[in-house]
Design a protein around this motif. Structure first.
Motif, PDB file in Angstrom:
ATOM      1  N   VAL A  53      -4.726 -13.884  -9.750  1.00 15.55           N
ATOM      2  CA  VAL A  53      -3.894 -15.000  -9.275  1.00 15.55           C
ATOM      3  C   VAL A  53      -2.489 -14.896  -9.859  1.00 15.55           C
ATOM      4  O   VAL A  53      -1.479 -15.054  -9.156  1.00 15.55           O
ATOM      5  CB  VAL A  53      -4.528 -16.361  -9.656  1.00 15.55           C
ATOM      6  CG1 VAL A  53      -3.539 -17.504  -9.420  1.00 15.55           C
ATOM      7  CG2 VAL A  53      -5.796 -16.597  -8.842  1.00 15.55           C
ATOM      8  N   ILE A  75      -3.863  -5.877  -6.304  1.00 12.44           N
ATOM      9  CA  ILE A  75      -4.557  -7.124  -5.949  1.00 12.44           C
ATOM     10  C   ILE A  75      -5.448  -6.906  -4.733  1.00 12.44           C
ATOM     11  O   ILE A  75      -6.593  -7.393  -4.683  1.00 12.44           O
ATOM     12  CB  ILE A  75      -3.535  -8.251  -5.664  1.00 12.44           C
ATOM     13  CG1 ILE A  75      -2.694  -8.541  -6.907  1.00 12.44           C
ATOM     14  CG2 ILE A  75      -4.247  -9.527  -5.206  1.00 12.44           C
ATOM     15  CD1 ILE A  75      -1.424  -9.308  -6.622  1.00 12.44           C
ATOM     16  N   SER A 120      -9.408  -7.541  -5.008  1.00 10.73           N
ATOM     17  CA  SER A 120      -9.921  -8.708  -4.269  1.00 10.73           C
ATOM     18  C   SER A 120     -10.866  -8.283  -3.155  1.00 10.73           C
ATOM     19  O   SER A 120     -11.791  -9.023  -2.793  1.00 10.73           O
ATOM     20  CB  SER A 120      -8.757  -9.545  -3.710  1.00 10.73           C
ATOM     21  OG  SER A 120      -7.912  -8.757  -2.903  1.00 10.73           O
ATOM     22  N   LEU A 154      -7.036 -14.249  -2.186  1.00  9.11           N
ATOM     23  CA  LEU A 154      -6.192 -13.290  -2.887  1.00  9.11           C
ATOM     24  C   LEU A 154      -5.922 -12.052  -2.026  1.00  9.11           C
ATOM     25  O   LEU A 154      -4.840 -11.459  -2.091  1.00  9.11           O
ATOM     26  CB  LEU A 154      -6.845 -12.882  -4.203  1.00  9.11           C
ATOM     27  CG  LEU A 154      -6.683 -13.900  -5.336  1.00  9.11           C
ATOM     28  CD1 LEU A 154      -7.672 -13.651  -6.441  1.00  9.11           C
ATOM     29  CD2 LEU A 154      -5.251 -13.865  -5.858  1.00  9.11           C
TER      30      LEU A 154
END
Length: 565
Positions: free
Chosen positions: A44, A69, A73, A81
């Motif tokens: 995050v 990310i 994710s 995300l």
């Protein structure tokens, strides 16, 4: 996410809203280094850092984070995300000119959005707004400005739901710029004012710079170039302090355009060249074209052609056939003007090859047809003139959505130039009627689109046609009308030129009256007017400036015409 971590995230978001990007990055890095974050929380904060890096212009760093990310994710099925990483990648690909990769991210993002509409409203709205913004950018990339506007309007609706004043300000500035491109000045003013007020309320310097940048579109369209320049300079001064090189290049380009509009080519070139090293590939496409135009006006044709070739190579590297076609269009026009017929013909053939490979897209055909007709018009052979006239006529019959008013004006002028050549050779009265109608159409477009100088020039053409028809009294009346409009609109240089023409007509009045009494044929009267020169002057980029003798500053400037497709 624990209450403490959630609070820290909110504090970082508040720093972002206020434009304190360095402080926000430091806070995030401290958290990431502390090892206190759970794996999901870590992602995050990485996503938040990626967003801030975009605002700092560090898009390569942002892309690396987005990829990290995305991969993590995806492994953990963290759709929100995953969507954030897709949005970050999409923004980077837009600035890099990677249209296919941008569209792929949009498609992936839309799939996830459809599955996440049960999320809390504000969380969903921000992501939806960004996907719509990316779609708007994709359309703007291909010059589809009206669809881009509609998508941006929807995007604004969603970003308002978030209540994030920083994003509302930024999105408003983007929309203001789009309205400016469409010449919808009242709407442009409305959204630029909104962006400016919110930026000032927050004290967010990045948002303020963008708001000043967006608000400059209105004075530019109103031809208040000094005010436009001042707004861009304010925006650039702020962005220079922020250090966002990507936006420094964007604003520098626009500042250069405002200088070029005031015929200050030295400063225009200075800011174009300032922008070029910082520019992402998308902007480089525009910069090479703009630098080419400046070098053309400075008579440095080798450098002008060099930048067009650089633009074409870049468009090839990015696999953007429409940009390749438009660049070749400028190469054909430039080389035709320089009488380099063989080279112009080679590029014209390359345009045709690209057109044939993209037959489902009309813009390729229009670009090619226009360039071909321009090339043929410049020939010494009547058969080429005939073919050029036929193409110009076909283009004039296109819908307004395909041919702008500005371009339609140029087509009418080029057709008129060819008609006048024929009249000089044949004395054909029917062709004169056709020429008269063309000039009336030019006048109509000029009035409708508020092209003041073209309206005055069209009246000058009407006066010259009246002389060809041996009606000197009528010619005098039209010139007086043109002078009155020049005076009313404060076009001093044009007024002085027309007063000189009126004086010449008065000096030659007896000559024209004798011609009229003797009913001289058309082939004789056409030899005594400069109508062909006037048409060519209108149909080309013609810069005229008046400078103060003491300060050297431009006190009046105007551009008669510049081709635009």
């Amino acid at each position: 996410m624990s209450t403490d971590i959630k609070k820290q995230l909110e504090e970082v978001e508040q720093q972002l809203i206020l434009g304190n990007f360095n402080e926000a990055i430091e806070a995030i890095d401290d958290l990431l280094d502390s090892k206190k974050l759970q794996k999901n929380d870590h992602l995050v904060f990485l996503a938040q850092k990626g967003e801030i890096l975009i605002y700092q212009g560090k898009i390569e760093e942002a892309l690396k984070l987005a990829e990290e990310i995305f991969n993590e994710s995806k492994k953990q099925n963290l759709d929100l995300l995953l969507l954030d990483s897709i949005i970050l990648k999409g923004i980077v690909f837009f600035y890099q000119g990677e249209l296919k990769r941008l569209n792929k991210e949009i498609e992936e993002g839309e799939k996830i959005i459809r599955e996440l509409d049960s999320l809390p409203t504000k969380i969903f709205a921000k992501r939806k707004a960004y996907i719509l913004l990316l779609k708007a950018n994709s359309n703007a990339f291909l010059f589809n400005i009206k669809p881009a506007k509609e998508l941006m309007l929807k995007s604004i609706e969603f970003i308002e739901i978030t209540g994030n004043k920083f994003l509302i300000s930024v999105f408003s500035s983007f929309l203001s710029a789009i309205y400016g491109q469409l010449n919808e000045l009242q709407k442009s003013k409305e959204f630029s004012k909104r962006g400016l007020l919110l930026a000032k309320e927050l004290g967010n310097k990045f948002a303020l710079s963008l708001a000043l940048w967006g608000s400059a579109r209105v004075p530019y369209m109103e031809r208040n170039f000094k005010k436009c320049k001042d707004l861009f300079e304010q925006a650039l001064e702020i962005m220079d302090k922020i250090g966002n090189k990507m936006y420094i290049s964007i604003i520098s380009n626009d500042l250069a355009v405002s200088y070029a509009s005031m015929f200050d080519y030295e400063n225009a070139l200075k800011y174009y060249l300032k922008a070029l090293p910082y520019a992402e590939k998308f902007l480089q496409l525009l910069l090479h074209l703009n630098i080419h135009l400046i070098y053309r006006r400075l008579g440095k044709n080798d450098l002008a052609i060099k930048h067009l070739k650089s633009r074409f190579k870049l468009a090839q590297d990015l696999n953007l056939p429409l940009y390749q076609s438009r660049t070749l269009y400028y190469l054909v026009m430039t080389l035709t003007d320089l009488k380099e017929t063989t080279n112009a013909q080679e590029y014209l053939e390359l345009m045709n090859q690209i057109r044939e490979q993209n037959q489902d897209e009309k813009k390729f055909s229009l670009n090619y047809q226009y360039a071909k007709a321009y090339f043929l018009k410049s020939s010494d052979r009547m058969k080429d003139w005939t073919e050029a006239s036929k193409i110009f006529e076909e283009l004039l019959n296109e819908d307004e959505e395909n041919i702008s008013g500005w371009t339609r004006l140029s087509l009418l002028l080029y057709t008129s130039e060819l008609l006048f050549k024929e009249i000089q050779m044949t004395g054909n009265e029917e062709l004169l009627k056709e020429l008269k109608q063309n000039i009336e159409n030019v006048l109509s477009i000029a009035k409708k689109e508020h092209y003041e100088l073209q309206e005055i020039n069209a009246l000058n053409l009407k006066a010259q046609i009246a002389l060809i028809e041996l009606k000197p009294e009528r010619a005098k009346e039209i010139l007086v009308q043109a002078i009155e409009i020049s005076k009313e609109k404060k076009h001093q240089v044009m007024e002085e030129e027309l007063l000189e023409e009126l004086k010449q007509l008065e000096d030659q009045f007896d000559f024209w009256m004798k011609f009229s009494e003797k009913k001289q044929p058309l082939t004789v009267s056409v030899k005594h007017v400069s109508l062909g020169n006037t048409i060519r002057k209108m149909a080309q980029t013609t810069d005229i400036e008046v400078r103060d003798e003491k300060s050297g500053e431009v006190i009046e400037y105007r551009r008669l015409f510049e081709i635009s497709i």
